[in-house]
Design an enzyme around this catalytic site. Structure first.
Site, PDB file in Angstrom:
ATOM      1  N   SER A  59       0.820  -1.221   0.000  1.00 28.98           N
ATOM      2  CA  SER A  59       0.000   0.000   0.000  1.00 28.98           C
ATOM      3  C   SER A  59       0.848   1.263   0.000  1.00 28.98           C
ATOM      4  CB  SER A  59      -0.928   0.018   1.217  1.00 28.98           C
ATOM      5  OG  SER A  59      -1.933  -0.949   1.067  1.00 28.98           O
ATOM      6  N   SER A 102      -6.027  -3.164   3.496  1.00 27.85           N
ATOM      7  CA  SER A 102      -6.903  -3.825   4.479  1.00 27.85           C
ATOM      8  C   SER A 102      -7.557  -2.811   5.400  1.00 27.85           C
ATOM      9  CB  SER A 102      -6.092  -4.802   5.323  1.00 27.85           C
ATOM     10  OG  SER A 102      -5.100  -4.083   6.050  1.00 27.85           O
ATOM     11  N   THR A 105      -3.604  -1.979   9.085  1.00 28.77           N
ATOM     12  CA  THR A 105      -2.150  -2.017   9.290  1.00 28.77           C
ATOM     13  C   THR A 105      -1.762  -1.065  10.409  1.00 28.77           C
ATOM     14  OG1 THR A 105      -1.796  -2.699   7.024  1.00 28.77           O
ATOM     15  CG2 THR A 105       0.065  -1.618   8.102  1.00 28.77           C
ATOM     16  N   GLU A 237       8.058 -10.731  -2.095  1.00 26.69           N
ATOM     17  CA  GLU A 237       6.759 -11.271  -1.662  1.00 26.69           C
ATOM     18  C   GLU A 237       6.213 -12.338  -2.616  1.00 26.69           C
ATOM     19  OE1 GLU A 237       3.845  -8.653   0.450  1.00 26.69           O
ATOM     20  OE2 GLU A 237       5.130  -7.061  -0.306  1.00 26.69           O
ATOM     21  N   HIS A 253      28.488   6.319  -6.276  1.00 29.95           N
ATOM     22  CA  HIS A 253      29.298   6.858  -5.185  1.00 29.95           C
ATOM     23  C   HIS A 253      29.535   5.814  -4.101  1.00 29.95           C
ATOM     24  CE1 HIS A 253      28.993  10.837  -7.014  1.00 29.95           C
ATOM     25  NE2 HIS A 253      27.796  10.402  -7.394  1.00 29.95           N
ATOM     26  N   LYS A 347       2.152 -10.076  11.759  1.00 30.75           N
ATOM     27  CA  LYS A 347       1.022  -9.186  12.109  1.00 30.75           C
ATOM     28  C   LYS A 347       0.277  -9.753  13.314  1.00 30.75           C
ATOM     29  CE  LYS A 347       0.326  -6.899   7.686  1.00 30.75           C
ATOM     30  NZ  LYS A 347      -0.517  -6.602   6.535  1.00 30.75           N
TER      31      LYS A 347
HETATM   32  O1  PA5 Z   1       1.522  -6.897  -0.180  1.00 31.13           O
HETATM   33  C1  PA5 Z   1       1.236  -7.137   0.980  1.00 31.13           C
HETATM   34  O2  PA5 Z   1       0.415  -7.997   1.290  1.00 31.13           O
HETATM   35  C2  PA5 Z   1       1.867  -6.336   2.102  1.00 31.13           C
HETATM   36  O3  PA5 Z   1       3.034  -5.715   1.682  1.00 31.13           O
HETATM   37  C3  PA5 Z   1       0.832  -5.331   2.633  1.00 31.13           C
HETATM   38  O4  PA5 Z   1       0.549  -4.362   1.661  1.00 31.13           O
HETATM   39  C4  PA5 Z   1       1.342  -4.657   3.909  1.00 31.13           C
HETATM   40  O5  PA5 Z   1       1.541  -5.629   4.909  1.00 31.13           O
HETATM   41  C5  PA5 Z   1       0.390  -3.594   4.427  1.00 31.13           C
HETATM   42  O6  PA5 Z   1      -0.931  -4.061   4.495  1.00 31.13           O
HETATM   43  P1  PA5 Z   1      -2.104  -3.164   3.889  1.00 31.13           P
HETATM   44  O7  PA5 Z   1      -1.754  -2.994   2.456  1.00 31.13           O
HETATM   45  O8  PA5 Z   1      -3.347  -3.928   4.100  1.00 31.13           O
HETATM   46  O9  PA5 Z   1      -2.049  -1.878   4.648  1.00 31.13           O
END
Ligand code: PA5
Length: 355
Positions: A59, A102, A105, A237, A253, A347
């Site tokens: 996000s 979501s 977070t 991810e 650099h 989390k």
């Molecule tokens: O891609 C993902 O699932 C994570 O990087 C989430 O984006 C991150 O944990 C943050 O959660 P959210 O996007 O619900 O705020």
């Protein structure tokens, strides 16, 4: 190891349908632009002199991409906050945009609550969760959208909604012509990169084959620096791969000196350098010089020229290519691109730790 030229096994491995999500990027951009068009900011939101975008992971990247696109033309400084606490300067003349797919977070929520307390001009972007509740309960503007998780698959929303907000606040010119170009390029990119196109004709599969078994390092300048970050986070991810990113010209650099050890580095890493004719001419020369340094050190690399006539189109196309590369690297690693059990566990563990 999954055969990249067998779309059936590819799709079977992709249990969370990440491939489908990637193919929906043009639709996401269109839908997000429509949502943004229906929004108009409260008049006092124009009386700000800085902007902070709150977000984590998938996000937060929309904020990075936006800043890379507009920071040299937007009259406000744009800061990204991937942490709990707002900088000291944030106050009633600061625009604070919380972006969380979501809406749950904790880092984003914590900073958002601080922004409410400090009377910042706050705004939320989310599919729901606590963030949406907080925004509604505080009569703060909320831009919502519906889209299946994971959050990182909703980049079209996180970037284009931000573009819409900045446009409606009079901070950037109308991005819709560039967005149209970008969407058309995304559509043609998908027809080249999708699962059904064999490796021999598919640049995303070809690049994944080159990176496979190595640690990818992504380098980019200006608006392509956040694209390099996106390639890195998607490799992490989606492909469950160690990966790194850095910015040009900064690498000239320091990073260029660190290519000699360990002595088998050339067998371990693969460098991707993103480039574009829209870069500052000196950065363009630096891309060439980077390639010379890598060749001299015998580090395998590929320079990728992103397609597009405008920065926005280049960024969208660059994100798409990197996302597909991560999809194919996930297949090569035999992992589901959508699964992020470690993040979910962290989390959960952090939620248990509240006192
Ligand atoms: O891609 C993902 O699932 C994570 O990087 C989430 O984006 C991150 O944990 C943050 O959660 P959210 O996007 O619900 O705020």
């Amino acid at each position: 190891m999954i055969d990249l030229d067998n779309p059936q096994t590819l799709k079977k491995n992709d249990r969370g349908e990440m491939g489908l999500r990637l193919s929906e990027l043009p639709l996401q951009c269109r839908t997000a632009w429509q949502i943004a068009q229906e929004w108009s900011p409260p008049a006092e939101y124009r009386e700000v002199d800085s902007a902070i975008i709150l977000g984590m992971g998938g996000s937060a990247i929309g904020g990075d991409l936006l800043r890379g696109l507009v920071s040299d033309s937007c009259p406000l400084p744009i800061f990204l906050l991937r942490d709990y606490s707002l900088p000291h300067f944030a106050g009633s003349r600061t625009l604070v945009i919380a972006s969380s797919f979501s809406g749950d977070t904790e880092e984003t929520l914590f900073a958002f609550q601080q922004a409410l307390q400090r009377d910042c001009k706050t705004l939320a972007i989310s599919t729901g969760g606590r963030l949406a509740q907080l925004a509604e309960g505080s009569a703060v503007p909320l831009l919502t959208f519906n889209y299946p998780p994971p959050p990182r698959a909703a980049t079209g929303f996180s970037l284009v909604l931000l573009l819409g907000v900045f446009y409606h606040l009079g901070l950037i010119p109308d991005p819709s012509p560039d967005l149209e170009e970008g969407i058309a390029l995304l559509e043609s990119g998908i027809s080249q990169f999708r699962e059904e196109v064999p490796t021999s004709q598919n640049p995303a599969k070809q690049l994944a084959e080159k990176i496979q078994g190595r640690i990818p390092v992504f380098w980019g300048a200006e608006h392509l620096h956040p694209v390099a970050r996106r390639w890195k986070t998607q490799a992490n991810e989606n492909s469950k791969l160690a990966a790194f990113f850095e910015a040009l010209p900064e690498i000239h650099h320091n990073a260029v000196v660190g290519l000699r050890f360990p002595t088998d580095l050339a067998q371990k890493i693969f460098v991707v350098v993103l480039t574009s004719n829209l870069l500052h001419p000196r950065n363009l020369l630096r891309v060439q010089v980077t390639a010379e340094v890598l060749a001299k050190e015998k580090i395998p690399y590929q320079v990728i020229e992103v397609l597009g006539e405008t920065r926005l189109a280049e960024v969208l196309w660059g994100v798409l290519l990197g996302d597909y590369v991560s999809l194919y690297l996930a297949a090569r690693n035999g992992v589901d691109p959508s699964e992020i059990e470690v993040i979910s566990q962290i989390k959960k563990r952090m939620a248990e730790g509240w006192r």
